[in-house]
Scaffold this motif. Structure first.
Motif, PDB file in Angstrom:
ATOM      1  N   ARG A  28       0.727  -1.305  -0.127  1.00 37.05           N
ATOM      2  CA  ARG A  28       0.031   0.026   0.070  1.00 37.05           C
ATOM      3  C   ARG A  28       0.892   1.348  -0.051  1.00 37.05           C
ATOM      4  N   ASP A  76      -6.239   0.247  -1.457  1.00 42.75           N
ATOM      5  CA  ASP A  76      -6.202   1.673  -0.820  1.00 42.75           C
ATOM      6  C   ASP A  76      -7.357   1.861   0.124  1.00 42.75           C
ATOM      7  N   ARG A  77      -8.446   1.153   0.041  1.00 39.48           N
ATOM      8  CA  ARG A  77      -9.561   1.298   0.974  1.00 39.48           C
ATOM      9  C   ARG A  77      -9.680   0.107   2.072  1.00 39.48           C
TER      10      ARG A  77
END
Length: 198
Positions: A28, A76-77
């Motif tokens: 990430r 990313d979430r």
């Protein structure tokens, strides 16, 4: 000693969970090289999840690929690194259920059981070696080629618009770049078969 016997599996589980968290955080943060290791670490578990739902070998592979595709879209979430393995397992299970529902809706029932095409131990060993050689060969390519081929491998029928956005590459350049990358991959695999590298 009961306590020692119980501690060993727990320690191995903890080590794997910690490794998944580390790989996820590095991925990430932008280190895309960690994706291959994360896939290698978790795909066997996801394969077992898919098979446990009753999918055959080919459908299990599709379900696992869809799970990885969704993971890449959501990376990313995902805010809880310790939940990554569970998130992927749940996504694989839901995709397996969706595939089974679709199959029931579209296949006619003829009263015959479909033969289980489970791999023998020998077939599994050959498949694992082939996968290892493939991803080792991918690792010899440029970063651009590696990213493109990873998406092509793990995203079911990606659109060129999605690829363009994800990889920052013009739509018109995707096809030619993919062709060049595949040619380089074939050359690397040929070199491996000829004993050029291990």
């Amino acid at each position: 000693m009961p306590n020692g016997e119980a501690a060993a599996p727990e320690s191995a589980f903890q080590h794997r969970r910690d490794r998944v968290v580390d790989l996820f955080l590095e991925l990430r943060a932008g280190n895309r090289d960690r994706l291959d290791e994360l896939i290698a670490l978790l795909t066997p578990m996801l394969w077992q999840v898919a098979r446990a739902q009753g999918l055959d070998r080919a459908s299990s592979q599709d379900a696992v690929q869809v799970a990885w595709m969704r993971f890449l879209d959501e990376v990313d979430r995902i805010h809880t690194p310790t939940a990554v393995a569970g998130w992927l397992a749940t996504t694989t299970k839901r995709e397996a259920w969706r595939m089974l529902r679709t199959r029931r809706d579209h296949e006619s029932v003829d009263g015959h059981e479909r033969a289980d095409d489970s791999a023998t131990p020998e077939e599994s060993a050959v498949l694992n070696d082939a996968q290892r050689r493939l991803w080792a060969a991918v690792g010899t390519l440029s970063q651009r080629c590696q990213e493109l081929l990873r998406v092509v491998a793990f995203v079911h029928r990606p659109s060129y618009a999605e690829l363009s956005q994800r990889l920052g590459m013009p739509v018109g350049g995707i096809g030619p770049t993919r062709g060049r990358c595949l040619a380089q991959l074939r050359a690397a695999l040929t070199a491996d078969q000829d004993g050029g590298w291990r």
